[in-house]
Design a protein around this motif. Structure first.
Motif, short mmCIF file in Angstrom:
data_model
loop_
_atom_site.label_atom_id
_atom_site.label_comp_id
_atom_site.label_asym_id
_atom_site.label_seq_id
_atom_site.Cartn_x
_atom_site.Cartn_y
_atom_site.Cartn_z
N ILE A 1 64.19 -97.99 17.63
CA ILE A 1 65.13 -97.09 18.30
C ILE A 1 64.75 -95.64 18.03
O ILE A 1 64.93 -94.77 18.89
CB ILE A 1 66.58 -97.36 17.82
CG1 ILE A 1 67.03 -98.76 18.27
CG2 ILE A 1 67.53 -96.30 18.35
CD1 ILE A 1 67.09 -98.96 19.78
N SER A 2 64.22 -95.36 16.84
CA SER A 2 63.84 -93.99 16.52
C SER A 2 62.77 -93.47 17.47
O SER A 2 62.78 -92.30 17.86
CB SER A 2 63.35 -93.90 15.07
OG SER A 2 62.21 -94.71 14.86
N GLU A 3 61.84 -94.34 17.88
CA GLU A 3 60.81 -93.93 18.85
C GLU A 3 61.46 -93.59 20.19
O GLU A 3 61.06 -92.65 20.87
CB GLU A 3 59.80 -95.05 19.03
CG GLU A 3 58.90 -95.29 17.84
CD GLU A 3 57.87 -96.36 18.11
OE1 GLU A 3 57.19 -96.28 19.16
OE2 GLU A 3 57.74 -97.29 17.30
N LEU A 4 62.47 -94.37 20.56
CA LEU A 4 63.17 -94.12 21.82
C LEU A 4 63.92 -92.80 21.75
O LEU A 4 63.96 -92.03 22.72
CB LEU A 4 64.13 -95.28 22.10
CG LEU A 4 64.59 -95.51 23.54
CD1 LEU A 4 63.40 -95.59 24.49
CD2 LEU A 4 65.43 -96.77 23.63
N LYS A 5 64.51 -92.51 20.60
CA LYS A 5 65.22 -91.24 20.43
C LYS A 5 64.26 -90.07 20.54
O LYS A 5 64.60 -89.03 21.12
CB LYS A 5 65.92 -91.22 19.06
CG LYS A 5 67.16 -92.08 18.97
CD LYS A 5 67.83 -91.92 17.61
CE LYS A 5 69.12 -92.72 17.53
NZ LYS A 5 69.78 -92.58 16.21
N ILE A 6 63.08 -90.22 19.97
CA ILE A 6 62.08 -89.15 20.06
C ILE A 6 61.69 -88.90 21.51
O ILE A 6 61.54 -87.75 21.94
CB ILE A 6 60.84 -89.52 19.22
CG1 ILE A 6 61.17 -89.50 17.73
CG2 ILE A 6 59.69 -88.55 19.51
CD1 ILE A 6 60.06 -90.02 16.85
N ALA A 7 61.54 -89.97 22.29
CA ALA A 7 61.19 -89.83 23.71
C ALA A 7 62.29 -89.08 24.47
O ALA A 7 62.01 -88.23 25.32
CB ALA A 7 60.95 -91.20 24.32
N ILE A 8 63.54 -89.40 24.15
CA ILE A 8 64.66 -88.71 24.79
C ILE A 8 64.70 -87.25 24.35
O ILE A 8 64.94 -86.34 25.15
CB ILE A 8 65.99 -89.41 24.46
CG1 ILE A 8 66.00 -90.82 25.05
CG2 ILE A 8 67.18 -88.62 24.99
CD1 ILE A 8 67.21 -91.65 24.64
N ASP A 9 64.44 -87.04 23.07
CA ASP A 9 64.44 -85.69 22.52
C ASP A 9 63.44 -84.80 23.25
O ASP A 9 63.72 -83.63 23.56
CB ASP A 9 64.09 -85.76 21.03
CG ASP A 9 64.10 -84.39 20.36
OD1 ASP A 9 64.91 -83.55 20.76
OD2 ASP A 9 63.30 -84.16 19.44
N ARG A 10 62.27 -85.34 23.56
CA ARG A 10 61.27 -84.57 24.28
C ARG A 10 61.77 -84.14 25.65
O ARG A 10 61.41 -83.09 26.17
CB ARG A 10 59.99 -85.39 24.44
CG ARG A 10 59.24 -85.66 23.13
CD ARG A 10 57.84 -86.16 23.42
NE ARG A 10 57.13 -86.52 22.20
CZ ARG A 10 56.83 -87.75 21.86
NH1 ARG A 10 57.17 -88.76 22.64
NH2 ARG A 10 56.18 -88.00 20.74
N GLU A 11 62.59 -85.00 26.26
CA GLU A 11 63.08 -84.71 27.61
C GLU A 11 64.21 -83.69 27.60
O GLU A 11 64.38 -82.93 28.57
CB GLU A 11 63.57 -86.01 28.26
CG GLU A 11 62.48 -87.02 28.55
CD GLU A 11 61.52 -86.53 29.62
OE1 GLU A 11 61.99 -85.94 30.61
OE2 GLU A 11 60.31 -86.71 29.45
#
Length: 250
Positions: free
Chosen positions: A68-78
């Motif tokens: 989930i942390s990887e998914l959060k990072i991807a959202i953070d970039r957006e």
């Protein structure tokens, strides 16, 4: 059929608090990602106010993600605030807005506030999308693609997505091929009811896809002259994988 799905999604995003996500499913290569990206372009942005953060659709692919942390990072970039100000203007104001919303924020300002000013922030996506600040405008829309290609535990993934639906009032679109979920399929079917409210199957739009493919660079006049024959061959193959078709034409 796909036109009806586009119409539904356009109505869905103007619902102020839908409380459910939409599932777009279909076989690999049927054009799901192409469909959603094309539809997202139809969401016309209003003129941006430099004093507010203008939300735009957040598209992330879960392909290969293991946590989930990887998914959060991807959202953070957006949703990094720099990209929500007009050409990076008034970045300091954006930082102030974000700092009141995000739980974990760090800023690096170079002091002179010229064009080279940079900002880095680590945001809590739930805090960001849950905020009712008047300094944030736009539709809270998140698209989670390639869920069948994710390595994240399906219960965790659905729980994470449901947080945006149930607690943040977001519009959420989930995209994937249920038949490719493998061992996670049973869990997905069991728990998706809490999150998914409507389901649609994306069908290959063969004619439109081929028109796009043969007009892409490098343009080949011969392929364009054989358009109808290409369509007939593809239909006769009964394969329906537009990704493979594009590769062949290229």
């Amino acid at each position: 059929m796909n036109e009806l799905i586009e119409h539904f999604l356009s109505e869905y995003v103007i619902n102020p608090d839908p409380q459910y996500a939409v599932l777009l499913k279909g076989k690999w290569g049927c054009g799901k990602t192409y469909f959603i990206r094309k539809w997202l372009k139809t969401l016309v942005r209003k003129d941006q106010d430099e004093n507010i953060i203008t939300l735009e659709p957040v598209y992330v692919s879960a392909y290969g993600m293991a946590s989930i942390s990887e998914l959060k990072i991807a959202i953070d970039r957006e949703i990094n605030p720099f990209f929500y100000t007009s050409a990076g203007k008034l970045i300091k104001n954006a930082g102030k807005i974000i700092s009141r919303i995000a739980l974990k924020t760090s800023f690096d300002l170079d002091g002179n506030m010229h064009d080279e000013t940079t900002i880095s922030a680590s945001l809590d996506p739930f805090a960001f999308f849950k905020s009712e600040s008047e300094e944030i405008s736009g539709v809270k829309l998140l698209v989670f693609d390639d869920i069948e290609r994710s390595q994240i535990d399906m219960k965790q993934l659905l729980g994470f997505i449901n947080g945006f639906v149930e607690h943040c009032g977001c519009h959420v679109i989930v995209i994937g091929d249920e038949e490719r979920l493998g061992e996670s399929k049973r869990v997905f079917e069991e728990f998706k009811e809490k999150t998914i409210g409507r389901e649609f199957e994306i069908l290959p739009d063969i004619t439109h896809a081929i028109d796009c493919f043969i007009s892409e660079a490098p343009i080949c006049e011969y392929l364009q002259s054989q358009r109808d024959f290409i369509i007939q061959c593809f239909v006769a193959s009964k394969y329906d994988n537009l990704r493979i078709l594009r590769q062949c034409l290229y």
